[in-house]
Scaffold this motif. Structure first.
Motif, PDB file in Angstrom:
ATOM      1  N   GLY A 193       5.160  16.025  -9.559  1.00  0.00           N
ATOM      2  CA  GLY A 193       5.945  16.903  -8.713  1.00  0.00           C
ATOM      3  C   GLY A 193       5.143  17.976  -8.004  1.00  0.00           C
ATOM      4  N   ARG A 194       3.822  17.943  -8.137  1.00  0.00           N
ATOM      5  CA  ARG A 194       2.993  18.963  -7.511  1.00  0.00           C
ATOM      6  C   ARG A 194       2.560  18.534  -6.111  1.00  0.00           C
ATOM      7  NH1 ARG A 194       0.799  21.847 -11.993  1.00  0.00           N
ATOM      8  NH2 ARG A 194      -0.161  23.294 -10.486  1.00  0.00           N
ATOM      9  N   LYS A 195       2.263  19.512  -5.285  1.00  0.00           N
ATOM     10  CA  LYS A 195       1.730  19.243  -3.955  1.00  0.00           C
ATOM     11  C   LYS A 195       0.239  18.926  -4.089  1.00  0.00           C
ATOM     12  CE  LYS A 195       1.239  19.045   0.515  1.00  0.00           C
ATOM     13  NZ  LYS A 195       1.703  17.869   1.265  1.00  0.00           N
ATOM     14  N   VAL A 196      -0.176  17.801  -3.532  1.00  0.00           N
ATOM     15  CA  VAL A 196      -1.560  17.348  -3.691  1.00  0.00           C
ATOM     16  C   VAL A 196      -2.175  17.039  -2.330  1.00  0.00           C
ATOM     17  CG1 VAL A 196      -3.078  15.572  -4.661  1.00  0.00           C
ATOM     18  CG2 VAL A 196      -1.109  16.389  -5.983  1.00  0.00           C
ATOM     19  N   PHE A 197      -3.384  17.536  -2.134  1.00  0.00           N
ATOM     20  CA  PHE A 197      -4.241  17.125  -1.026  1.00  0.00           C
ATOM     21  C   PHE A 197      -5.363  16.272  -1.620  1.00  0.00           C
ATOM     22  CE2 PHE A 197      -2.196  20.979   0.347  1.00  0.00           C
ATOM     23  CZ  PHE A 197      -1.972  20.818   1.706  1.00  0.00           C
ATOM     24  N   LEU A 198      -5.674  15.177  -0.963  1.00  0.00           N
ATOM     25  CA  LEU A 198      -6.747  14.302  -1.445  1.00  0.00           C
ATOM     26  C   LEU A 198      -7.794  14.132  -0.343  1.00  0.00           C
ATOM     27  CD1 LEU A 198      -8.037  12.394  -3.512  1.00  0.00           C
ATOM     28  CD2 LEU A 198      -6.592  10.548  -2.601  1.00  0.00           C
ATOM     29  N   SER A 199      -9.029  14.547  -0.648  1.00  0.00           N
ATOM     30  CA  SER A 199     -10.145  14.421   0.293  1.00  0.00           C
ATOM     31  C   SER A 199     -10.813  13.060   0.084  1.00  0.00           C
ATOM     32  CB  SER A 199     -11.144  15.554   0.065  1.00  0.00           C
ATOM     33  OG  SER A 199     -12.287  15.389   0.877  1.00  0.00           O
ATOM     34  N   ILE A 200     -10.792  12.249   1.139  1.00  0.00           N
ATOM     35  CA  ILE A 200     -11.221  10.850   1.042  1.00  0.00           C
ATOM     36  C   ILE A 200     -12.504  10.618   1.832  1.00  0.00           C
ATOM     37  CG2 ILE A 200     -10.599   8.481   1.691  1.00  0.00           C
ATOM     38  CD1 ILE A 200      -7.720   9.186   1.116  1.00  0.00           C
ATOM     39  N   GLY A 201     -13.506  10.091   1.152  1.00  0.00           N
ATOM     40  CA  GLY A 201     -14.749   9.696   1.794  1.00  0.00           C
ATOM     41  C   GLY A 201     -14.805   8.179   1.930  1.00  0.00           C
ATOM     42  N   PRO A 202     -15.952   7.636   2.324  1.00  0.00           N
ATOM     43  CA  PRO A 202     -16.100   6.180   2.391  1.00  0.00           C
ATOM     44  C   PRO A 202     -15.883   5.559   1.011  1.00  0.00           C
ATOM     45  CG  PRO A 202     -17.917   7.293   3.513  1.00  0.00           C
ATOM     46  CD  PRO A 202     -17.165   8.345   2.770  1.00  0.00           C
ATOM     47  N   HIS A 203     -15.199   4.419   0.993  1.00  0.00           N
ATOM     48  CA  HIS A 203     -14.885   3.791  -0.290  1.00  0.00           C
ATOM     49  C   HIS A 203     -14.628   2.301  -0.099  1.00  0.00           C
ATOM     50  CE1 HIS A 203     -11.010   4.832   1.535  1.00  0.00           C
ATOM     51  NE2 HIS A 203     -10.558   3.730   0.960  1.00  0.00           N
ATOM     52  N   ASN A 204     -14.766   1.576  -1.189  1.00  0.00           N
ATOM     53  CA  ASN A 204     -14.288   0.198  -1.254  1.00  0.00           C
ATOM     54  C   ASN A 204     -12.953   0.190  -1.979  1.00  0.00           C
ATOM     55  OD1 ASN A 204     -16.438  -0.909   0.084  1.00  0.00           O
ATOM     56  ND2 ASN A 204     -17.549  -1.528  -1.753  1.00  0.00           N
ATOM     57  N   ARG A 205     -12.068  -0.723  -1.558  1.00  0.00           N
ATOM     58  CA  ARG A 205     -10.708  -0.746  -2.114  1.00  0.00           C
ATOM     59  C   ARG A 205     -10.318  -2.199  -2.419  1.00  0.00           C
ATOM     60  NH1 ARG A 205      -5.337  -0.975  -0.222  1.00  0.00           N
ATOM     61  NH2 ARG A 205      -5.998  -1.490   1.907  1.00  0.00           N
ATOM     62  N   PRO A 206     -10.794  -2.740  -3.526  1.00  0.00           N
ATOM     63  CA  PRO A 206     -10.489  -4.145  -3.822  1.00  0.00           C
ATOM     64  C   PRO A 206      -9.034  -4.337  -4.208  1.00  0.00           C
ATOM     65  CG  PRO A 206     -11.615  -3.142  -5.668  1.00  0.00           C
ATOM     66  CD  PRO A 206     -11.619  -2.118  -4.565  1.00  0.00           C
ATOM     67  N   PRO A 207      -8.500  -5.525  -4.002  1.00  0.00           N
ATOM     68  CA  PRO A 207      -7.143  -5.795  -4.494  1.00  0.00           C
ATOM     69  C   PRO A 207      -7.132  -5.815  -6.012  1.00  0.00           C
ATOM     70  CG  PRO A 207      -8.179  -7.827  -3.781  1.00  0.00           C
ATOM     71  CD  PRO A 207      -9.123  -6.717  -3.397  1.00  0.00           C
ATOM     72  N   ALA A 293     -11.951  -8.345   3.081  1.00  0.00           N
ATOM     73  CA  ALA A 293     -13.104  -9.225   2.870  1.00  0.00           C
ATOM     74  C   ALA A 293     -12.971  -9.997   1.557  1.00  0.00           C
ATOM     75  CB  ALA A 293     -14.391  -8.409   2.885  1.00  0.00           C
ATOM     76  N   VAL A 294     -12.464  -9.327   0.516  1.00  0.00           N
ATOM     77  CA  VAL A 294     -12.263 -10.010  -0.771  1.00  0.00           C
ATOM     78  C   VAL A 294     -11.224 -11.115  -0.628  1.00  0.00           C
ATOM     79  CG1 VAL A 294     -11.506  -9.743  -3.169  1.00  0.00           C
ATOM     80  CG2 VAL A 294     -12.954  -7.987  -2.123  1.00  0.00           C
ATOM     81  N   LEU A 295     -10.129 -10.824   0.089  1.00  0.00           N
ATOM     82  CA  LEU A 295      -9.092 -11.842   0.294  1.00  0.00           C
ATOM     83  C   LEU A 295      -9.662 -13.057   1.027  1.00  0.00           C
ATOM     84  CD1 LEU A 295      -5.929  -9.767   1.333  1.00  0.00           C
ATOM     85  CD2 LEU A 295      -6.927 -10.112  -0.928  1.00  0.00           C
ATOM     86  N   LYS A 296     -10.458 -12.803   2.039  1.00  0.00           N
ATOM     87  CA  LYS A 296     -11.056 -13.893   2.815  1.00  0.00           C
ATOM     88  C   LYS A 296     -11.979 -14.752   1.943  1.00  0.00           C
ATOM     89  CE  LYS A 296     -13.706 -14.675   7.105  1.00  0.00           C
ATOM     90  NZ  LYS A 296     -14.880 -15.367   6.533  1.00  0.00           N
ATOM     91  N   GLN A 297     -12.822 -14.105   1.182  1.00  0.00           N
ATOM     92  CA  GLN A 297     -13.740 -14.835   0.300  1.00  0.00           C
ATOM     93  C   GLN A 297     -12.969 -15.617  -0.763  1.00  0.00           C
ATOM     94  OE1 GLN A 297     -16.845 -12.167  -1.206  1.00  0.00           O
ATOM     95  NE2 GLN A 297     -16.619 -10.995   0.692  1.00  0.00           N
ATOM     96  N   ALA A 298     -11.883 -15.014  -1.265  1.00  0.00           N
ATOM     97  CA  ALA A 298     -11.073 -15.697  -2.274  1.00  0.00           C
ATOM     98  C   ALA A 298     -10.411 -16.946  -1.694  1.00  0.00           C
ATOM     99  CB  ALA A 298     -10.014 -14.741  -2.825  1.00  0.00           C
ATOM    100  N   ASP A 299      -9.864 -16.816  -0.488  1.00  0.00           N
ATOM    101  CA  ASP A 299      -9.242 -17.973   0.161  1.00  0.00           C
ATOM    102  C   ASP A 299     -10.260 -19.095   0.378  1.00  0.00           C
ATOM    103  OD1 ASP A 299      -6.744 -16.812   0.270  1.00  0.00           O
ATOM    104  OD2 ASP A 299      -6.995 -16.044   2.308  1.00  0.00           O
ATOM    105  N   GLU A 300     -11.454 -18.730   0.803  1.00  0.00           N
ATOM    106  CA  GLU A 300     -12.496 -19.729   1.027  1.00  0.00           C
ATOM    107  C   GLU A 300     -12.897 -20.410  -0.275  1.00  0.00           C
ATOM    108  OE1 GLU A 300     -15.487 -17.368   2.890  1.00  0.00           O
ATOM    109  OE2 GLU A 300     -14.551 -17.447   4.893  1.00  0.00           O
ATOM    110  N   TYR A 301     -12.942 -19.637  -1.347  1.00  0.00           N
ATOM    111  CA  TYR A 301     -13.291 -20.190  -2.663  1.00  0.00           C
ATOM    112  C   TYR A 301     -12.225 -21.185  -3.128  1.00  0.00           C
ATOM    113  CZ  TYR A 301     -14.485 -20.293  -7.647  1.00  0.00           C
ATOM    114  OH  TYR A 301     -14.828 -20.694  -8.923  1.00  0.00           O
ATOM    115  N   ILE A 302     -10.951 -20.817  -2.924  1.00  0.00           N
ATOM    116  CA  ILE A 302      -9.837 -21.682  -3.317  1.00  0.00           C
ATOM    117  C   ILE A 302      -9.888 -22.996  -2.543  1.00  0.00           C
ATOM    118  CG2 ILE A 302      -7.318 -21.939  -3.212  1.00  0.00           C
ATOM    119  CD1 ILE A 302      -7.160 -18.899  -3.791  1.00  0.00           C
TER     120      ILE A 302
END
Length: 422
Positions: A193-207, A293-302
């Motif tokens: 329930g608190r007010k939050v600010f989040l400072s975001i830098g470069p990141h990877n975000r895997p599924p 990119a992970v989704l694409k590689q996964a589809d290719e692997y399948i």
């Protein structure tokens, strides 16, 4: 060991009884290598004291474990709570009869060039060792960038010391860092329930999962865990992944739609205001690109392996940018926004100041090959990219420990043969 003049001798001294030290102990015992583990606190103290209350493992139980011990009474897809992780390692230590001496601090390690032994000064006396295994991990000194002065009416803490929202002062919170710790802590505080600010830098975000498999499975199948060297362009990019709530893909736009205010990289502070880079959109796009990119590689692997995995067409849907992205917040007046706390989820740096041995490069980082240090008889374990991408994970540290124990066993045998031949 209580008498500092009575030097105890040991073949291999392991410094640290976290996951790395315990993994080393199992493999050293398998090779009948005499060893002792010194731990300045308790077994896996980091999991006990330097994690927030609701933390769970970032990988499912079938993956985030040692190969020789399962998690009891839990589904393989369970994300273990931190107290369960502590119990797991305590059980493992008993299982292998790990020779741990707790509450003993290693203060200094020196090389005796005349004997080629290592002289170890501890809080309970001195030890002479043939080999030193540095198993103190990567999370040693928390980093807080010198951006906001300490002398203003504001609480600043590193994520290492965050426990739960109740410990925080009334008011809004700024969390700096978009890796696993920053994203999970920011979400928890927002949901309280608190007010939050989040400072975001470069990141990877895997599924978290895709087409029926967890991302740790995909990283194994796609060879990600076994990569030997990091891409120089992404070596220092944080990874946003979580096992919270059964494991969900982290999506910062969803956080914004739930009330969180996203800002770019934290730049500087002046006269009660914080200023941010105008890079939020860029950083979110970087995360999206890594995700897709992970989704694409996964589809290719399948397709390549003719696997019958369920389709997941909606996985590629990226929700529209929220207002804080299309109209970015570039400065915040801390008083007007009633921000009373900043949590810095900004990582750690090494501290090997106690190891007085010539085995570091010009930047002060360990000079080693797969954990075997430049200095003969010194070994490092539990560091990121020690031998591969997976080295800092529980199962990865176990594999690295197996290799290092083999090297110590071989070294001992060579020395033994040399002594006998004299």
């Amino acid at each position: 060991m209580s008498n500092s003049l009575n030097i105890k001798k040991i073949n291999t001294l392991v410094v640290g009884a976290g996951q790395a030290g315990l993994a080393m102990s199992e493999h050293l015992s398998n090779h009948s290598v005499e060893h002792l583990i010194l731990e300045k606190n308790r077994i896996v103290e980091s999991w006990r004291s330097f994690r927030w209350d609701s933390l769970v493992a970032n990988g499912p139980a079938w993956h985030d474990r040692f190969p020789t011990l399962d998690f009891d009474d839990h589904s393989p897809n369970y994300f273990a709570k931190k107290d369960v992780v502590v119990s797991y390692f305590e059980k493992f230590a008993k299982k292998i009869n790990a020779p741990v001496r707790s509450n003993v601090n290693v203060e200094e390690v020196l090389r005796d060039n005349s004997t080629q032994k290592y002289l170890v000064k501890t809080s309970e006396g001195n030890i002479e060792a043939d080999n030193i295994v540095v198993a103190t991990g990567a999370f040693q000194k928390p980093i807080i960038p010198p951006i906001v002065p300490d002398n203003i009416d504001l609480t600043q803490m590193h994520s290492q010391f965050y426990k739960n929202p109740h410990q925080l002062k009334e008011g809004a919170i700024l969390v700096v860092g978009s890796g696993s710790s920053g994203s999970q802590i920011a979400q928890e505080i927002m949901l309280s329930g608190r007010k939050v600010f989040l400072s975001i830098g470069p990141h990877n975000r895997p599924p978290r999962r895709y087409r029926g498999k967890d991302n740790v499975w995909w990283f194994g199948a796609l060879g990600v865990w076994q990569k030997k060297t990091p891409d120089p362009n992404t070596q220092h990019v944080t990874i946003a992944v979580s096992g919270y709530d059964g494991g969900k893909t982290i999506d910062f736009r969803k956080f914004a739609n739930q009330g969180m205010s996203l800002v770019g990289l934290t730049k500087n502070y002046e006269n009660g205001k914080l200023y941010f880079e105008n890079d939020l959109k860029i950083n979110l796009d970087i995360g999206d690109q890594s995700y897709l990119a992970v989704l694409k590689q996964a589809d290719e692997y399948i397709e390549k392996n003719n696997l019958d995995f369920p389709e997941e067409p909606d996985a590629r849907n990226i929700i529209p940018d929220p207002d804080c992205v299309t109209s970015p917040i570039l400065e915040i007046d801390l008083n007007k926004e009633k921000i009373k706390t900043i949590i810095w989820a900004t990582g750690y740096q090494y501290d090997f100041s106690w190891l007085k041995v010539d085995t570091f490069d010009k930047e002060g980082k360990p000079d080693h090959y797969k954990g075997v240090a430049k200095a003969n008889g010194v070994y490092f374990i539990g560091l990121p990219w020690l031998s591969m991408r997976g080295s800092s994970f529980i199962w990865g540290v176990w594999q690295d420990a197996k290799y290092l124990a083999e090297q110590i066993f071989k070294k001992n045998n060579i020395l033994s043969k040399m002594i006998k031949s004299k």
